[in-house]
Design a protein around this motif. Sequence first.
Motif, short mmCIF file in Angstrom:
data_model
loop_
_atom_site.label_atom_id
_atom_site.label_comp_id
_atom_site.label_asym_id
_atom_site.label_seq_id
_atom_site.Cartn_x
_atom_site.Cartn_y
_atom_site.Cartn_z
N ALA A 1 0.83 -1.21 0.00
CA ALA A 1 0.00 0.00 0.00
C ALA A 1 0.86 1.25 0.00
CB ALA A 1 -0.93 0.00 1.22
N LEU A 2 1.95 1.24 0.75
CA LEU A 2 2.82 2.41 0.82
C LEU A 2 3.50 2.69 -0.51
CD1 LEU A 2 4.51 1.86 4.32
CD2 LEU A 2 3.00 3.76 3.67
N ILE A 3 3.96 1.63 -1.18
CA ILE A 3 4.67 1.88 -2.43
C ILE A 3 3.69 2.30 -3.54
CG2 ILE A 3 4.66 -0.41 -3.57
CD1 ILE A 3 7.78 0.05 -3.86
N THR A 4 2.46 1.80 -3.47
CA THR A 4 1.44 2.24 -4.43
C THR A 4 1.13 3.73 -4.23
OG1 THR A 4 0.42 0.05 -4.56
CG2 THR A 4 -0.95 1.92 -5.18
N ALA A 5 0.92 4.12 -2.98
CA ALA A 5 0.64 5.53 -2.68
C ALA A 5 1.82 6.41 -3.06
CB ALA A 5 0.31 5.69 -1.20
N HIS A 6 3.03 5.91 -2.87
CA HIS A 6 4.26 6.65 -3.20
C HIS A 6 4.32 6.93 -4.70
CE1 HIS A 6 8.54 7.63 -3.34
NE2 HIS A 6 8.74 6.63 -4.17
N ILE A 7 4.11 5.91 -5.52
CA ILE A 7 4.21 6.07 -6.97
C ILE A 7 3.08 6.95 -7.50
CG2 ILE A 7 4.11 4.84 -9.18
CD1 ILE A 7 5.35 2.41 -7.66
N GLU A 8 1.85 6.64 -7.11
CA GLU A 8 0.70 7.39 -7.62
C GLU A 8 0.67 8.81 -7.07
OE1 GLU A 8 -2.67 4.97 -6.65
OE2 GLU A 8 -2.46 3.75 -8.47
N GLY A 9 1.13 9.01 -5.83
CA GLY A 9 1.14 10.34 -5.23
C GLY A 9 2.07 11.28 -5.98
N PHE A 10 3.25 10.81 -6.34
CA PHE A 10 4.17 11.66 -7.10
C PHE A 10 3.58 11.97 -8.47
CE2 PHE A 10 7.54 12.40 -10.14
CZ PHE A 10 8.33 13.35 -9.49
N TYR A 11 2.97 10.99 -9.10
CA TYR A 11 2.37 11.18 -10.41
C TYR A 11 1.31 12.27 -10.38
CZ TYR A 11 0.54 9.53 -14.96
OH TYR A 11 0.16 9.43 -16.26
N ARG A 12 0.48 12.26 -9.32
CA ARG A 12 -0.56 13.31 -9.19
C ARG A 12 0.06 14.66 -8.86
NH1 ARG A 12 -3.23 9.11 -6.44
NH2 ARG A 12 -2.52 9.98 -4.45
N ALA A 13 1.03 14.67 -7.94
CA ALA A 13 1.64 15.94 -7.53
C ALA A 13 2.33 16.63 -8.70
CB ALA A 13 2.64 15.70 -6.40
N ALA A 14 2.87 15.84 -9.61
CA ALA A 14 3.57 16.41 -10.76
C ALA A 14 2.62 16.77 -11.90
CB ALA A 14 4.63 15.43 -11.25
N GLN A 15 1.32 16.57 -11.66
CA GLN A 15 0.30 16.96 -12.64
C GLN A 15 0.54 16.30 -13.99
OE1 GLN A 15 -0.02 21.28 -12.73
NE2 GLN A 15 0.69 21.39 -10.62
N LEU A 16 0.82 15.00 -13.94
CA LEU A 16 1.11 14.28 -15.16
C LEU A 16 -0.10 13.58 -15.74
CD1 LEU A 16 4.56 12.72 -14.19
CD2 LEU A 16 4.12 14.65 -15.69
N ARG A 17 -1.23 13.62 -15.03
CA ARG A 17 -2.44 12.95 -15.54
C ARG A 17 -3.05 13.77 -16.67
NH1 ARG A 17 -3.97 8.52 -13.01
NH2 ARG A 17 -3.27 8.14 -10.89
#
Length: 250
Positions: free
Chosen positions: A234-250
């Motif tokens: 769960a932590l590594i999933t949140a880590h990867i997806e959280g950076f992706y969202r923070a960087a506005q890459l969606r």
Amino acid sequence: MVRPQGYTPVCDELLRTVRTPVKNYELVLNRVEADLAAGRLRLGERLPGERSLAEQLGISRPSVREAVRVLEAMGVVRTATGSGPESGAVIVAEPASPLTALLRLHLATNHLPMGDIVQTRVLLESWTAREAAHHAGAGDLVAAEELLDRMDAPGLSPEEFHLLDAEFHVALSALAGNVLIAAVMSSLRTAIHGYVLAAVPNLADWDATAVGLRAEHRAIVGAIRAGAGDEAAALITAHIEGFYRAAQLR
């Protein structure tokens, strides 16, 4: 544009390939792979020294060091520090399998959609984190923790930080004991580093982001060390997806 006799559409494709920028450390990897294939390097022999390779290829010594770390992660070389006869990088194996080389050749194009890379990382790394928590011993985590210590060094540029970050995630994936997944993650290294570094300008505060990433890395390793597989996943999933969202890459 007038093309010479014998010029075909394939030539256009070759020219586009030649013009594609190649990262410095990839030059070293390509050189070593070519020397192994041609028999100029053999098992038990040492790679040329950092200075020699850097001069031959016209690149920096840090780029050579990064390439050697990639080769070590692939299981091709073993390194030892010092200045004696056992120091340096020694060839200990041929590349793990033809799959590794084919994947690196394909994925090094850096044309993979970011969303696909992120989804693949979540699938692979959540599984490997869970498995590592169940199977890895304390000693197995030393290499990953050393990478985290290096990421704590003051004054790291975003590029230096993310090179270490990519290496950290590859090292974690190897702890699950699945050679194929480790090979896939190693092949994804360049694509991961490329999209993560490209995201840095989108971040409101890189220094604050780096502090958060360091804390998340430590928490992931802590969960693996404690044998908490579901928590680590769960932590590594949140880590990867959280950076992706923070960087506005969606």
